[in-house]
Write a protein that holds these residues in place. Sequence first.
Motif, short mmCIF file in Angstrom:
data_model
loop_
_atom_site.label_atom_id
_atom_site.label_comp_id
_atom_site.label_asym_id
_atom_site.label_seq_id
_atom_site.Cartn_x
_atom_site.Cartn_y
_atom_site.Cartn_z
N CYS A 108 12.86 -6.13 -5.92
CA CYS A 108 11.45 -6.16 -5.53
C CYS A 108 11.17 -5.71 -4.10
N ALA A 109 12.07 -5.99 -3.15
CA ALA A 109 11.81 -5.55 -1.78
C ALA A 109 11.86 -4.03 -1.68
N THR A 110 12.83 -3.43 -2.38
CA THR A 110 12.90 -1.97 -2.41
C THR A 110 11.63 -1.40 -3.02
N ALA A 111 11.12 -2.04 -4.07
CA ALA A 111 9.89 -1.58 -4.72
C ALA A 111 8.73 -1.56 -3.74
N VAL A 112 8.61 -2.60 -2.91
CA VAL A 112 7.51 -2.67 -1.95
C VAL A 112 7.61 -1.52 -0.94
N THR A 113 8.81 -1.27 -0.42
CA THR A 113 8.94 -0.18 0.56
C THR A 113 8.65 1.17 -0.08
#
Length: 273
Positions: free
Chosen positions: A119-124
Amino acid sequence: MRRAIMISIAGNSEAAFDDSVLSHMERNVYRRKKNSSVLYSYESADELLFELRMRSRIIEESRALDQSGVTFAGFRDSRCNEDYWERDDLGGFRLISGKSPSEAISDIFTNGQFYTFECATAVTIILYKSILDMMGAEKFDSLFSNLILYDWHQHRNLRIKTERSRSEAVAADIVYFENPDFLPSAPWWRGENAIKLEGGLYYGHGAGIQTEDTIIGVLNRTRTPGSTTPAFLSDRLTRPDFAYLYKLQTDAGSRGGRGRRIVAKIGSIVYVS
């Protein structure tokens, strides 16, 4: 007693902004900020408009990523399109030398079936795509070379600010659902980074577009058996440094002779075209 206006433009808290140029979502964000107890300062009406327009792009790209075919997994099982990215030993993606950053980011949205990440990669990724939307491919490629997509890893030109002030969250802000008693065998469910949409909805990669209660329910199903501490929406609030990105765009625009908006002030009303 008259309530103070909590948006300052060029140091003038009495300057009014013509919100007829805004979308429904942008107008809601502007009015929330104007009626906040926190002072939000902008060097110009153009800078304020840039933030509102980029928030629109973050919302649109959140929905686009949700529909792109990308899937969720922890770093160990991440995947990427090897035409643009090289997967490293940590599960991150490094842009292949000579490849266009703008094309590589766009490929995630058009060929999502080749991608799996958390999910953090998705946000970036959503933030990079929104910046690309705002600046165009030429500027984006010049500003965001040597991209790495991994967790919260940030390119030097992607500045992100985090604080404990969830009460100030507006559409396109990034919030965090915390799961203190997550299953040790599934550490990727220790929490969910999510982008606040409108209408009480959030986009969290892996959970999809859901309400607060639904995302908490997803996390609660991954708790350690016997846990008495449920998942919850934390006070953590994250957003890109819109003022910094605006300066990047206008600096690049002035060098190329493009990208400037016309700002006029008639009385106390600021008009932007």
